[in-house]
Design an enzyme around this catalytic site. Structure first.
Site, short mmCIF file in Angstrom:
data_model
loop_
_atom_site.label_atom_id
_atom_site.label_comp_id
_atom_site.label_asym_id
_atom_site.label_seq_id
_atom_site.Cartn_x
_atom_site.Cartn_y
_atom_site.Cartn_z
NE ARG A 27 -33.89 61.14 -18.23
CZ ARG A 27 -33.61 61.97 -17.01
NH1 ARG A 27 -34.81 62.68 -15.96
NH2 ARG A 27 -32.41 62.77 -17.44
NE ARG A 40 -36.11 55.39 -7.55
CZ ARG A 40 -36.25 56.57 -7.08
NH1 ARG A 40 -35.55 57.24 -7.91
NH2 ARG A 40 -37.49 56.89 -6.27
CG ASP A 77 -28.14 59.47 -15.52
OD1 ASP A 77 -29.17 59.43 -15.61
OD2 ASP A 77 -27.19 59.93 -15.59
CE1 TYR A 154 -26.44 66.94 -13.86
CE2 TYR A 154 -25.79 67.13 -16.38
CZ TYR A 154 -26.69 67.27 -15.29
OH TYR A 154 -27.79 68.05 -16.47
O1 CP3 Z 1 -34.45 57.84 -21.99
C1 CP3 Z 1 -34.51 57.09 -21.40
O2 CP3 Z 1 -36.16 56.10 -20.95
C2 CP3 Z 1 -33.51 56.31 -21.02
C3 CP3 Z 1 -32.94 56.61 -19.83
C4 CP3 Z 1 -31.67 58.20 -19.13
C5 CP3 Z 1 -31.51 58.06 -18.30
N1 CP3 Z 1 -31.42 59.45 -17.87
C6 CP3 Z 1 -32.41 58.03 -16.82
C7 CP3 Z 1 -32.44 59.17 -15.71
C8 CP3 Z 1 -31.04 58.59 -20.37
C9 CP3 Z 1 -31.09 58.86 -21.90
C10 CP3 Z 1 -30.25 59.54 -19.41
C11 CP3 Z 1 -29.71 60.68 -20.28
C12 CP3 Z 1 -29.76 62.04 -19.17
N2 CP3 Z 1 -29.13 62.17 -17.78
C13 CP3 Z 1 -29.07 62.88 -19.65
C14 CP3 Z 1 -29.68 64.05 -20.64
C15 CP3 Z 1 -30.67 63.89 -21.50
C16 CP3 Z 1 -31.76 65.17 -20.68
O3 CP3 Z 1 -32.64 64.67 -20.05
O4 CP3 Z 1 -31.23 66.20 -20.24
C17 CP3 Z 1 -28.69 64.01 -18.18
C18 CP3 Z 1 -28.56 65.65 -17.99
C19 CP3 Z 1 -29.27 63.30 -17.43
C20 CP3 Z 1 -28.10 63.70 -16.17
C21 CP3 Z 1 -29.59 63.15 -14.95
N3 CP3 Z 1 -29.97 62.00 -14.51
C22 CP3 Z 1 -30.12 63.80 -14.16
C23 CP3 Z 1 -30.03 65.58 -14.38
C24 CP3 Z 1 -31.22 63.20 -13.93
C25 CP3 Z 1 -32.11 63.83 -12.24
C26 CP3 Z 1 -33.24 64.23 -12.91
C27 CP3 Z 1 -34.86 64.24 -12.90
O5 CP3 Z 1 -35.33 64.16 -13.13
O6 CP3 Z 1 -34.48 63.88 -11.64
C28 CP3 Z 1 -31.17 61.68 -13.67
C29 CP3 Z 1 -31.93 60.90 -12.73
C30 CP3 Z 1 -32.31 60.03 -14.07
N4 CP3 Z 1 -32.19 59.36 -15.34
C31 CP3 Z 1 -33.87 59.71 -14.20
C32 CP3 Z 1 -33.95 58.61 -14.91
C33 CP3 Z 1 -35.34 57.67 -14.87
C34 CP3 Z 1 -34.88 59.94 -12.76
C35 CP3 Z 1 -33.60 59.07 -11.28
C36 CP3 Z 1 -34.54 58.53 -10.33
O7 CP3 Z 1 -35.30 57.29 -10.70
O8 CP3 Z 1 -35.28 58.90 -9.64
#
Ligand code: CP3
Length: 356
Positions: A27, A40, A77, A154
């Protein structure tokens, strides 16, 4: 193809000699960076940002402009696959991901098909090509997918943050239905990762965020088996270069030997395992990526440096380590602590790579 200026990350995954331990952060493009929040806001919301290849390219590069990171990761994502399957992904502000149409009825599950990556996920494939062009061979680009089981969590629950009771009930009562979902997800993830590799991803990572909630037997049958199937069907070479594959099961510390036996190149480790013990267990079968507790980044630069030193010392001398966090970076991380981490890894790791 012109050569990569910095291939330290790829070499470390393949356990080849390097001068220092490479580092990137799960992330790394995210809400702890003010410039990410600005982009964003321009996109409107997170999903629109993922679906716009120009803006996805912009945010992918943001952490690299700030910190000396050794790899970029595609901004996207894991839930793009179930979205492309028609489940209707959305992000409720402050609540994480949700689906409008989670899998509830048997007929919905039987009707599930793997999306064609070019036709249904073209925005991701376009982002990969654009990011590669923008990186201009500075550092490698990582592509990724969710694991079949984590995606199923999910898709069945309709959201995260639950105890996955519905998924587990199906696992024990109707394993045939869960296996159908998992087989479809595995086909989708394989096609998706191969399309990313074709478009220029130079390493790929499979995120199994929820495999760790399973029993020992269920992990092997419902998560690992499908990840192993993906690993054996991936293109492992593209443009004359090897494309390393990383497997990450959060909470998977009990199963490292079995994960290494899938034929992947490296394992991602969460922060609960001692990386030195993990190295002893997997031997020279795979590289290891990890595993600083992301909460350490909430402290201060001096503390970060000390804790980085402990992870490097635990891994010890020699090849095969990619430094990372044990899970995604917190949105409350002060960016100067991420900078301290990257600099500390580069400085403190050099003595561990001196040979002779
Ligand atoms: O690593 C990186 O920079 C690449 C981008 C990336 C994101 N999500 C961006 C993101 C990657 C590789 C993911 C993978 C992902 N997404 C996983 C597996 C890794 C992990 O974290 O366990 C999972 C379970 C998801 C599903 C997901 N997407 C969740 C549970 C959430 C909410 C989490 C939170 O912190 O609120 C997201 C949203 C998400 N994906 C964000 C980002 C930058 C935050 C969203 C935002 O900007 O509002």
């Amino acid at each position: 193809m012109p050569k990569l200026k910095n291939d330290t990350f790829l070499r470390a995954l393949l356990r080849e000699p390097v001068d220092y331990t490479p580092v990137w952060l799960m992330r790394q493009a995210g809400r702890y960076l003010p410039e990410y929040n600005q982009t964003r806001a321009r996109a409107g919301d997170f999903l629109s940002l993922c679906k716009n290849p120009d803006l996805a390219t912009e945010v992918t590069l943001q952490p690299l402009a700030r910190f000396p990171l050794d790899a970029a990761i595609l901004f996207s994502d894991i839930l793009t696959i179930p979205d492309a399957m028609g489940l209707g992904l959305y992000f409720a502000e402050g609540e994480g991901p949700k689906f409008e149409r989670p899998l509830r009825e048997e007929w919905e599950i039987r009707a599930l098909t793997a999306p064609d990556p070019v036709e249904h996920l073209g925005y991701v494939i376009d982002a990969v090509s654009q990011i590669r062009r923008a990186l201009d061979n500075s550092v490698p680009l990582i592509g990724f997918s969710g694991s079949p089981f984590t995606l199923a969590c999910y898709m069945i629950e309709g959201q995260g943050g639950t105890d996955f009771a519905t998924v587990k009930k199906m696992l024990y009562q109707r394993p045939d239905l869960l296996h159908h979902i998992l087989a479809t997800n595995a086909r989708a993830a394989t096609d998706y990762l191969n399309a990313q590799i074709e478009a220029g991803a130079q390493a790929v990572m499979i995120f199994d965020t929820w495999g760790g909630v399973l029993s020992h037997a269920a992990y092997h049958e419902f998560s690992l088996r499908y990840m192993a199937g993906i690993v054996s069907n991936l293109k492992r070479e593209h443009d004359g270069a090897k494309v390393p594959v990383i497997l990450f099961t959060k909470g998977g510390g009990n199963w490292l030997e079995a994960m290494a036996a899938t034929g992947c190149d490296a394992l991602g480790l969460d922060w609960t395992v001692d990386i030195g013990s993990a190295r002893t267990r997997v031997g020279d079968q795979v590289g290891l990526q990890g595993n600083l507790d992301p909460a350490i980044l909430l402290s201060d630069p001096d503390t970060v440096r000390i804790e980085v030193g402990k992870v490097l010392a635990s891994y010890g001398h020699g090849n095969g380590h990619v430094f990372n966090l044990g899970h995604g970076i917190s949105q409350f991380t002060p960016p100067e602590n991420a900078a301290a981490l990257a600099h500390a890894v580069h400085e403190l790791s050099r003595p561990y790579h001196i040979t002779g």
